[in-house]
Each structure stands twice: as C-alpha cells, then as structure tokens.
Write a protein that holds these residues in place. Structure first.
Motif, short mmCIF file in Angstrom:
data_model
loop_
_atom_site.label_atom_id
_atom_site.label_comp_id
_atom_site.label_asym_id
_atom_site.label_seq_id
_atom_site.Cartn_x
_atom_site.Cartn_y
_atom_site.Cartn_z
N PRO A 80 0.82 -1.23 0.00
CA PRO A 80 0.00 0.00 0.00
C PRO A 80 0.85 1.27 0.00
N SER A 81 0.86 1.96 -1.13
CA SER A 81 1.64 3.18 -1.30
C SER A 81 1.20 3.87 -2.59
N ALA A 82 1.59 5.12 -2.72
CA ALA A 82 1.28 5.85 -3.95
C ALA A 82 1.95 5.20 -5.15
N THR A 83 3.15 4.66 -4.97
CA THR A 83 3.85 4.03 -6.09
C THR A 83 3.13 2.76 -6.53
N SER A 84 2.67 1.96 -5.58
CA SER A 84 1.94 0.74 -5.94
C SER A 84 0.58 1.05 -6.53
N GLU A 85 -0.03 2.14 -6.11
CA GLU A 85 -1.31 2.54 -6.72
C GLU A 85 -1.13 2.87 -8.19
N ALA A 86 -0.04 3.57 -8.52
CA ALA A 86 0.25 3.88 -9.92
C ALA A 86 0.52 2.59 -10.70
N ALA A 87 1.26 1.67 -10.09
CA ALA A 87 1.56 0.39 -10.74
C ALA A 87 0.29 -0.44 -10.91
N PHE A 88 -0.61 -0.41 -9.92
CA PHE A 88 -1.88 -1.13 -9.99
C PHE A 88 -2.68 -0.63 -11.20
N PHE A 106 -1.63 0.91 -13.89
CA PHE A 106 -0.95 0.54 -15.13
C PHE A 106 -1.16 -0.94 -15.43
N ALA A 107 -0.99 -1.80 -14.42
CA ALA A 107 -1.11 -3.25 -14.64
C ALA A 107 -2.52 -3.62 -15.09
N VAL A 108 -3.53 -3.01 -14.50
CA VAL A 108 -4.91 -3.29 -14.90
C VAL A 108 -5.14 -2.86 -16.35
N GLU A 109 -4.70 -1.66 -16.70
CA GLU A 109 -4.85 -1.18 -18.09
C GLU A 109 -4.12 -2.10 -19.07
N GLU A 110 -2.91 -2.50 -18.71
CA GLU A 110 -2.11 -3.36 -19.60
C GLU A 110 -2.76 -4.74 -19.72
N ALA A 111 -3.28 -5.28 -18.62
CA ALA A 111 -3.95 -6.59 -18.67
C ALA A 111 -5.20 -6.52 -19.54
N GLU A 112 -5.94 -5.44 -19.45
CA GLU A 112 -7.12 -5.28 -20.31
C GLU A 112 -6.70 -5.19 -21.77
N ARG A 113 -5.65 -4.44 -22.04
CA ARG A 113 -5.16 -4.27 -23.41
C ARG A 113 -4.68 -5.59 -24.00
N ARG A 114 -4.01 -6.39 -23.20
CA ARG A 114 -3.43 -7.65 -23.67
C ARG A 114 -4.35 -8.85 -23.49
N ASP A 115 -5.50 -8.64 -22.88
CA ASP A 115 -6.39 -9.74 -22.51
C ASP A 115 -5.62 -10.73 -21.65
N ALA A 116 -4.97 -10.21 -20.62
CA ALA A 116 -4.10 -10.99 -19.76
C ALA A 116 -4.69 -11.12 -18.36
N GLY A 117 -4.13 -12.04 -17.60
CA GLY A 117 -4.49 -12.18 -16.20
C GLY A 117 -3.46 -11.48 -15.34
N LEU A 118 -3.82 -11.29 -14.07
CA LEU A 118 -2.92 -10.64 -13.12
C LEU A 118 -2.53 -11.62 -12.01
N LEU A 119 -1.26 -11.62 -11.67
CA LEU A 119 -0.76 -12.28 -10.49
C LEU A 119 -0.26 -11.16 -9.59
N VAL A 120 -0.91 -10.96 -8.45
CA VAL A 120 -0.56 -9.86 -7.56
C VAL A 120 0.12 -10.42 -6.32
N ARG A 145 -11.01 -4.82 -5.03
CA ARG A 145 -10.62 -3.97 -6.17
C ARG A 145 -10.24 -4.81 -7.38
N LEU A 146 -9.55 -5.92 -7.15
CA LEU A 146 -9.18 -6.80 -8.26
C LEU A 146 -10.42 -7.45 -8.86
N ALA A 147 -11.34 -7.91 -8.02
CA ALA A 147 -12.58 -8.53 -8.52
C ALA A 147 -13.37 -7.56 -9.38
N GLU A 148 -13.37 -6.30 -8.99
CA GLU A 148 -14.11 -5.28 -9.74
C GLU A 148 -13.57 -5.09 -11.16
N THR A 149 -12.29 -5.40 -11.38
CA THR A 149 -11.72 -5.23 -12.73
C THR A 149 -12.31 -6.22 -13.73
#
Length: 137
Positions: free
Chosen positions: A10-18, A20-34, A58-62
């Motif tokens: 939990p941090s501002a840096t991880s929020e930015a990464a979160f 980005f990772a969600v957008e990239e997973a949607e773009r690539r039709d990929a899954g996330l391992l967090v 939050r992950l389920a909502e994606t």
C-alpha cells in the motif's frame, strides 16, 4: 494466457503500478498475479492510497482473471518477485518506483533495480503522478 505480475505494497507508487497493470492486462487480454506484502503499510507511504476497499475487492471489480498472493515480509522482496517469475508463467512484471537518495540506494538496495536486472521477462517501472525528478546540474 498472458500473465502480468504486479508487486503491491500500500503506497502511492503501488497505486500507480496497480492502475498501469490493470490497463495493460485489459489491453493484452491478460491475467494478473498480484504479490501483496503482509506487512502493515508505512503511514508515510500509504498516503497515496485513497481507495479503502480491500485489494481483493478492487481486483474482482476489474473483471480480470487474477490471483492474489500474500507474501511474508522478507529482507529483500525482490526474492519473492523473482521466485514467482521463475516458477509461474509470467510475461511481464510491473513495479512502482519512488525517488531515492543516492545514500538510500547504497544502504538499502533497490528492489526495482534488482528485479529489472535479474528478471528474464520484461519489467515496467511505474512512477506515481506525484513523482518529482531530482534537480540536474
């Protein structure tokens, strides 16, 4: 299926990464391992976390296929990240980064630097919107 690994504390840096990772997973039709740290957040770093819902919610909502793993606190979290890259089918690693002083880098090392150097898969380092680059002379 393509898998994107997100390291999260939990941090501002991880929020930015979160984000980005969600957008990239949607773009690539990929899954996330967090990989989420079990340690309590440092209140100074967690200031950038404005969403009070659980990470699982939050992950389920994606709507993305995802796996949330809580990892124990280690001296070097890069070990957890690199172990997951080695033992899981990971295609991309996403990490949040913050500005560190040169002395801080020497004394504490850098998880993101080690992962970027040692990972056999591409690594994306994401800065928060509040990132301020050091003054260059």
């Amino acid at each position: 299926m393509t898998t994107i690994l997100l390291a999260y504390v939990p941090s501002a840096t991880s929020e930015a990464a979160f984000a980005f990772a969600v957008e990239e997973a949607e773009r690539r039709d990929a899954g996330l391992l967090v990989l989420a740290s079990e340690r309590a957040p440092d209140p100074r770093k967690a200031r950038g976390v404005t969403d009070t819902r659980s990470l699982e919610e939050r992950l389920a909502e994606t709507g993305l296929e995802h796996e949330l793993r809580t990892v124990p606190r280690r001296d070097d979290p890069a070990d957890d990240i690199l172990d997951a890259v080695e033992h899981d089918t990971v295609d991309l690693v996403v990490l949040g980064i913050r500005r560190r002083t040169p002395i801080g880098k020497i004394l504490l090392g850098s998880t993101s630097q080690r992962v970027a150097i040692e990972s056999p898969v591409p690594v994306v380092l994401v800065k928060p919107d509040t990132f301020v680059a050091p003054t260059r002379f």
